[in-house]
Scaffold this active site. Structure first.
Site, PDB file in Angstrom:
ATOM      1  N   CYS A  16       0.776  -1.145  -0.147  1.00 53.97           N
ATOM      2  CA  CYS A  16       0.064   0.051  -0.047  1.00 53.97           C
ATOM      3  C   CYS A  16       1.043   1.386   0.013  1.00 53.97           C
ATOM      4  CB  CYS A  16      -0.819   0.020   1.078  1.00 53.97           C
ATOM      5  SG  CYS A  16      -2.345  -1.232   1.312  1.00 53.97           S
ATOM      6  N   PRO A  17       0.565   2.253  -0.884  1.00 54.20           N
ATOM      7  CA  PRO A  17      -0.712   2.409  -1.372  1.00 54.20           C
ATOM      8  C   PRO A  17      -0.740   2.275  -2.889  1.00 54.20           C
ATOM      9  CG  PRO A  17       0.453   4.589  -1.327  1.00 54.20           C
ATOM     10  CD  PRO A  17       1.235   3.674  -0.439  1.00 54.20           C
TER      11      PRO A  17
END
Length: 83
Positions: A16-17
């Site tokens: 992530c992201p």
């Protein structure tokens, strides 16, 4: 889990992201009604990718461990592009 899909995306090696960014870009390239199958792994992507795609108005069709995988392994998310 049904197997119909129009597109595939493997983000098991991403964090992530970037997991959400890649999923969002893949959905944006699709036509409404098409289905994307996303392979993902890890707690953060399992929480954030489905939630974020739902917030954008898309429909989560199902999410579960990939065939032969345990709850802690690779998961398969199926999402339908809405609108």
């Amino acid at each position: 889990m049904t197997s119909k899909s129009d597109h595939q995306l493997d983000i098991t090696q991403e964090v992530c992201p970037i997991t959400f960014v890649k999923a969002k870009l893949a959905v944006e390239r699709m036509a409404p009604g098409e289905v994307l199958v996303i392979r993902l792994q890890g707690d953060e992507p399992l929480r954030n990718v489905p939630r974020s795609l739902t917030e954008l108005g898309h429909r989560i069709l199902d999410l579960g461990p990939a065939p032969g995988e345990s709850e802690g392994g690779v998961h398969v998310l199926r999402v339908e592009k809405i609108g």
